[in-house]
Write a protein that holds these residues in place. Structure first.
Motif, mmCIF file in Angstrom:
data_model
loop_
_atom_site.group_PDB
_atom_site.id
_atom_site.type_symbol
_atom_site.label_atom_id
_atom_site.label_comp_id
_atom_site.label_asym_id
_atom_site.label_seq_id
_atom_site.Cartn_x
_atom_site.Cartn_y
_atom_site.Cartn_z
ATOM 1 N N ASP A 76 78.351 58.474 25.746
ATOM 2 C CA ASP A 76 77.482 57.398 25.173
ATOM 3 C C ASP A 76 78.062 56.078 24.919
ATOM 4 O OD1 ASP A 76 75.456 59.000 24.612
ATOM 5 O OD2 ASP A 76 76.206 59.777 22.631
ATOM 6 N N ALA A 77 79.394 55.933 24.553
ATOM 7 C CA ALA A 77 80.000 54.587 24.567
ATOM 8 C C ALA A 77 79.960 53.778 26.038
ATOM 9 C CB ALA A 77 81.335 54.656 24.111
ATOM 10 N N ASN A 78 80.356 54.632 26.935
ATOM 11 C CA ASN A 78 80.504 53.935 28.397
ATOM 12 C C ASN A 78 79.231 53.523 28.796
ATOM 13 O OD1 ASN A 78 83.350 54.701 30.340
ATOM 14 N ND2 ASN A 78 83.022 55.732 28.421
ATOM 15 N N TYR A 79 78.305 54.471 28.512
ATOM 16 C CA TYR A 79 76.870 54.175 29.237
ATOM 17 C C TYR A 79 76.227 52.880 28.484
ATOM 18 C CZ TYR A 79 71.993 55.018 31.081
ATOM 19 O OH TYR A 79 70.983 54.885 31.640
ATOM 20 N N ARG A 80 76.395 52.798 26.993
ATOM 21 C CA ARG A 80 75.980 51.980 26.449
ATOM 22 C C ARG A 80 76.508 50.405 26.626
ATOM 23 N NH1 ARG A 80 73.240 53.826 20.555
ATOM 24 N NH2 ARG A 80 72.437 55.743 21.439
ATOM 25 N N GLY A 129 68.508 44.798 59.180
ATOM 26 C CA GLY A 129 69.711 43.850 58.988
ATOM 27 C C GLY A 129 70.604 43.993 60.248
ATOM 28 N N ARG A 130 71.674 43.179 60.225
ATOM 29 C CA ARG A 130 72.664 43.125 61.042
ATOM 30 C C ARG A 130 74.085 43.668 60.617
ATOM 31 N NH1 ARG A 130 71.431 37.549 60.902
ATOM 32 N NH2 ARG A 130 72.853 36.517 59.174
ATOM 33 N N LEU A 131 74.827 44.116 61.468
ATOM 34 C CA LEU A 131 76.309 44.596 61.141
ATOM 35 C C LEU A 131 76.846 43.595 60.562
ATOM 36 C CD1 LEU A 131 77.884 47.152 61.303
ATOM 37 C CD2 LEU A 131 78.788 46.354 63.372
ATOM 38 N N THR A 132 77.539 43.460 59.327
ATOM 39 C CA THR A 132 78.091 42.490 58.791
ATOM 40 C C THR A 132 79.444 43.065 58.041
ATOM 41 O OG1 THR A 132 76.166 41.716 57.882
ATOM 42 C CG2 THR A 132 77.973 40.726 57.000
ATOM 43 N N THR A 133 80.520 42.540 58.379
ATOM 44 C CA THR A 133 81.847 42.674 57.893
ATOM 45 C C THR A 133 82.061 41.918 56.541
ATOM 46 O OG1 THR A 133 82.778 42.968 60.034
ATOM 47 C CG2 THR A 133 84.209 42.825 58.192
ATOM 48 N N PHE A 134 82.462 42.635 55.555
ATOM 49 C CA PHE A 134 82.645 42.280 54.004
ATOM 50 C C PHE A 134 84.131 42.438 53.801
ATOM 51 C CE2 PHE A 134 78.015 42.469 53.966
ATOM 52 C CZ PHE A 134 77.636 41.399 53.362
ATOM 53 N N ASP A 135 84.813 41.351 52.937
ATOM 54 C CA ASP A 135 86.169 41.930 52.355
ATOM 55 C C ASP A 135 85.642 42.330 51.005
ATOM 56 O OD1 ASP A 135 87.504 40.700 54.244
ATOM 57 O OD2 ASP A 135 87.329 38.525 53.323
ATOM 58 N N VAL A 136 86.522 43.099 50.505
ATOM 59 C CA VAL A 136 86.512 43.958 49.339
ATOM 60 C C VAL A 136 86.782 42.940 48.190
ATOM 61 C CG1 VAL A 136 86.948 45.899 47.842
ATOM 62 C CG2 VAL A 136 86.367 46.319 50.188
ATOM 63 N N ALA A 137 85.831 42.228 47.374
ATOM 64 C CA ALA A 137 86.583 41.269 46.492
ATOM 65 C C ALA A 137 87.355 41.645 45.343
ATOM 66 C CB ALA A 137 85.268 40.290 46.166
ATOM 67 N N GLY A 138 86.920 42.948 44.850
ATOM 68 C CA GLY A 138 87.405 43.599 43.761
ATOM 69 C C GLY A 138 86.789 44.771 43.399
ATOM 70 N N ALA A 139 86.992 45.417 42.359
ATOM 71 C CA ALA A 139 86.470 46.574 41.709
ATOM 72 C C ALA A 139 85.765 46.412 40.231
ATOM 73 C CB ALA A 139 87.718 47.750 41.577
ATOM 74 N N VAL A 140 84.674 46.998 40.166
ATOM 75 C CA VAL A 140 84.135 47.217 38.847
ATOM 76 C C VAL A 140 83.854 48.615 38.474
ATOM 77 C CG1 VAL A 140 82.861 44.989 39.302
ATOM 78 C CG2 VAL A 140 81.511 47.200 39.934
ATOM 79 N N HIS A 141 83.756 48.726 37.066
ATOM 80 C CA HIS A 141 83.432 49.928 36.509
ATOM 81 C C HIS A 141 81.890 49.964 35.882
ATOM 82 C CE1 HIS A 141 83.361 52.821 32.937
ATOM 83 N NE2 HIS A 141 83.055 53.767 33.960
ATOM 84 N N ASP A 142 81.200 50.713 36.566
ATOM 85 C CA ASP A 142 79.792 51.008 36.265
ATOM 86 C C ASP A 142 79.998 52.493 35.324
ATOM 87 O OD1 ASP A 142 76.962 51.347 35.815
ATOM 88 O OD2 ASP A 142 76.455 50.575 37.968
ATOM 89 N N GLY A 143 79.505 52.387 34.262
ATOM 90 C CA GLY A 143 79.409 53.378 33.256
ATOM 91 C C GLY A 143 78.097 54.502 33.518
#
Length: 806
Positions: A48-52, A159-173
């Motif tokens: 519950d805490a993570n989701y809220r 769309g077209r094939l696109t290269t991205f850099d991984v800018a960071g990490a997030v936590h989605d509860g």
């Protein structure tokens, strides 16, 4: 110290082997119960805490036009709406350069979005991401095998094939781990859409509904507020096509967590009950061995209540010591289990959120349950009068026991077997307790193992019903003629089957249809699917009604999950209004199919799909294929080859997966439960065999003089040893029969509970020979091992030693 307490201490020390066994059995069970209570408490709080903490959207409105500041202002001014955000969701594919494609769900927001609704916590990097970069949900990093700063390739339909850099990490509860859903979740801004060659408009309006007390948990209120907002937006020229309202304030895997926690608690309680029965049997044996001592105590003035209190205290001391030993390890184990559950649910776990009541309940259960279970045995043993106690000579059993002995004497049994059977029936109460305890252990172990096998069978039956090896989903219709032309030239692809599919909603009385789906567009969704005539890949098992016929008019077959999530009261013969592609039509439910591993589906004929959706009959949105080979590598090779050609042709591939990936995703949902069932079965087996060992040890102590007489008339040590071992085997055999019988209803009930709570579908009832064989061998071999110590002790008794024991 009063004499009776000195006697209690001496008795515990004199029987220290049995005392240690009782303490060990209770400690194991209390540790298991404590661990499961702690894990359930932590997980229920943290889910519950993570989701809220993410302030999940109460509802999402899908609009036909891009949302601007004016529409956001309208939303925030609507009564009941506490906040709103413009978003967009793009289904695409992602890979590390040179690696396999994985499904990607890209959550897009504007650069200036304050991220107050459906927010995430940034764990690495700085939001918003610079141009050419995106954030991955933290579980996607190990799933893809990348780190922050690495490069990934993204390909979206149209769309077209696109290269991205991984800018960071997030936590989605609010989302499951990537490896569990086999889907990568990522966050970025509209700038990334431009780089991918996609429109940058945001057409999803996410709103939070609530009041001063916090977010609303009332689905009816949320739907009413969302309908009101849709009406306001429609009046301003921004019509809403559908509204998503997931179960309020409930994580998509909440049912999964509750199922795991409840199952573990159930088996933990059974284990505690078993150890309590063990204590009752052992204390009863102690009373039996001390009948004359009890008579002597009463002769010199002890009352029944004093004697009862002494032995009740002895039981409480044993239970208290075991509980004191077990609670701390149980709490540590509970934190570990909660950590595993947190990994399964993608939660941040704070073990300090455990309720203090866990310790109170664990201590109360560890002390009170053994004491309460032992009370009947204590009452029987301490209520005897002085005359009854002193006159006790262990006489021949009477009643049903005597009749059973008479039957046994007529059977062609060996002398050692006959003596062993008589020894067991000499104390029928203790025999019943020991058999009951072992039967509980066996039923629990067999049920747990069968449930695990039942899960495997459910998954396998779901895969077998598909009859295909891989599936490709397109973001839009693709001409079937061009698909046939392409697939005929792909090596490794043996045959294909095109289908048509579109998102659908159950049409209600409200102006805009509501779907109870989560933002991942998976949990709770409904899809209308039209298999081709004479489809060979699509034939799910029918549980009610029938399958479609080519000449059916307005006929639909719903899957069990579609019924549970979208039309809970629907039965075969009902009319059901469905909206697809903006058109509403009424359908007759002609069948209900069981299709495991797929979200809710409504199957209709191809002709009726064309009429209901207004789409071309010569285009497909799903392509299912069979591989020429039979191995996992063959299936992956065929799919990779096909998607490479489809991409080269510029076709809008949205996602592609093999049935192996689907199986991995399904297994990930119950990994913790399956592992827990094996551990619990082992604990119950240990407690049961400890009980058998201590029961026979007590029996040997009580029958010391009987063994002396046997030695006097010529019995050898080997004969006496075999008699004791046979007693153990007979006890285990009787318990095995009961366990086999009890495991039938227990397995059926557990399969229904787990299946309905986790997947809205019963696990298939499974009574496999392997668990029976495993438990039979374990219990019978364990009985031999458990009785060796007692048998050797009986065999080593000399006549002089036996006759001097009081």
């Amino acid at each position: 110290m009063r004499p009776r307490w000195r006697k209690m201490a001496r008795d515990l020390w004199a029987a220290r082997g049995r005392t240690v066994a009782m303490i060990a059995a209770i400690a194991l069970s209390v540790a298991a119960v404590t661990a499961f209570l702690a894990a359930a408490s932590i997980l229920s709080t943290e889910i519950d805490a993570n989701y809220r903490a993410a302030n999940p959207a109460s509802a999402t409105l899908h609009l036909t036009r891009s949302i601007g500041p004016e529409q956001l202002a309208v939303a925030r001014a609507t009564p009941g709406v506490t906040d709103a955000a413009a978003r967009s969701t793009v289904a695409a594919r992602i890979r590390v350069q040179g690696g396999p494609w994985q499904s990607l769900l890209l959550f897009v927001s504007a650069d200036g979005d304050p991220q107050r609704v459906a927010s995430v916590r940034v764990e690495a990097g700085s939001w918003p991401p610079p141009a050419g970069q995106l954030f991955l949900e933290r579980t996607a990093l190990p799933f893809l095998g990348v780190h922050v700063g690495d490069r990934v390739e993204v390909l979206a339909p149209y769309g077209r094939l696109t290269t991205f850099d991984v800018a960071g990490a997030v936590h989605d509860g609010g989302v499951a781990p990537a490896d569990q859903e086999r889907t990568v979740y990522a966050r970025t801004t509209t700038a990334a859409l431009a780089e991918m060659g996609l429109p940058t408009g945001l057409d999803e309006l996410e709103i939070a509904v609530g009041g001063p007390g916090g977010p609303s948990g009332d689905a009816a209120q949320i739907e009413a507020v969302a309908q009101d907002l849709a009406s306001r937006l429609g009046a301003a020229g921004y019509p809403t096509t559908s509204i998503d309202v997931p179960p309020p304030l409930r994580h998509p895997h909440y049912g999964q967590m509750a199922m795991v926690a409840t199952s573990m608690l159930l088996f933990g309680a059974l284990s505690l009950l078993m150890s309590s029965i063990l204590v009752a049997a052992m204390i009863g044996g102690t009373l039996t061995a001390q009948i004359r001592q009890i008579g002597a105590m009463k002769a010199v003035g002890a009352t029944t209540s004093q004697v009862f209190g002494m032995y009740l205290t002895m039981t409480a001391v044993i239970a208290g010591l075991a509980t004191a030993i077990a609670v701390a390890p149980g709490l540590l184990l509970g934190r570990f289990i909660a950590g595993l559950g947190g990994s399964m649910l993608n939660l941040d776990i704070d073990p300090t959120t455990m309720s203090p009541l866990v310790i109170v309940v664990a201590i109360a259960a560890g002390v009170l349950v053994p004491v309460l279970v032992a009370v009947p045995a204590l009452l029987r043993g301490t209520r005897r009068t002085v005359r009854e106690a002193i006159d006790d000579h262990g006489t021949e059993p009477v009643g049903a026991t005597a009749r059973l002995l008479t039957v046994l004497r007529r059977l062609p049994l060996g002398r050692d077997t006959a003596i062993a059977a008589r020894g067991l029936l000499r104390r029928p109460g203790r025999f019943a307790l020991t058999v009951g305890m072992l039967a509980l252990a066996g039923a629990g172990a067999i049920t747990g193992l069968n449930t695990s096998i039942g899960w495997d069978r459910l998954v396998q039956s779901g895969l077998d019903a598909r009859a295909y090896d891989a599936e490709v989903r397109f973001a839009g219709p693709v001409a079937t003629a061009s698909l046939r032309e392409i697939t005929d030239a792909v090596p490794g692809v043996s045959r294909t089957e095109p289908l048509r599919a579109l998102p659908a909603t159950v049409h209600g009385a409200a102006p805009v249809d509501v779907v109870h789906v989560y933002p991942d567009d998976a949990h709770g969704s409904l899809t209308m699917v039209a298999p081709p005539p004479n489809a060979s890949f699509t034939a799910p098992p029918i549980v009610a009604g029938r399958w479609l016929r080519d000449d059916d008019m307005e006929a639909v077959v719903l899957t069990t999950l579609a019924v549970a999530q979208q039309a809970p009261a629907a039965v075969v013969g009902d009319r059901l209004p469905l909206t697809v592609n903006g058109r509403t039509s009424s359908w007759t439910i002609v069948g209900i199919a069981q299709e495991f591993g797929t979200q809710g589906t409504a199957y209709v004929t191809s002709a009726e799909f064309t009429a209901a959706s207004g789409t071309s009959a010569d285009a497909a949105t799903i392509l299912r294929l069979g591989a020429a080979g039979t191995t996992q590598a063959d299936r992956s090779h065929a799919l990779d080859g096909l998607t490479a050609v489809l991409d080269a042709k510029g076709l809008p591939v949205e996602r592609a997966f093999t049935t192996d990936a689907l199986r991995a995703a399904l297994d990930g949902h119950v990994f913790v439960l399956v592992e827990a069932l094996f551990v619990i079965a082992a604990i119950m087996a240990i407690v049961g065999l400890l009980g058998l060992s201590t029961s026979l040890s007590t029996s040997v102590t009580e029958r010391t003089r009987e063994y002396a007489i046997m030695r006097t008339i010529g019995a050898t040590g080997g004969f006496i040893r075999s008699t004791v071992v046979i007693e153990g085997v007979l006890t285990a055999s009787a318990a095995l029969v009961l366990a086999i019988i009890a495991a039938i209803p227990a397995g059926a009930a557990l399969g229904v509970f787990i299946g309905q709570n986790a997947f809205r579908q019963d696990l298939p009832f499974t009574y496999a020979p392997a668990p029976l064989l495993i438990w039979s061998l374990l219990s019978l071999a364990g009985a031999v091992v458990a009785t060796i110590a007692a048998a050797n002790r009986a065999a080593r008794l000399t006549v002089s030693r036996a006759l001097t024991i009081s």
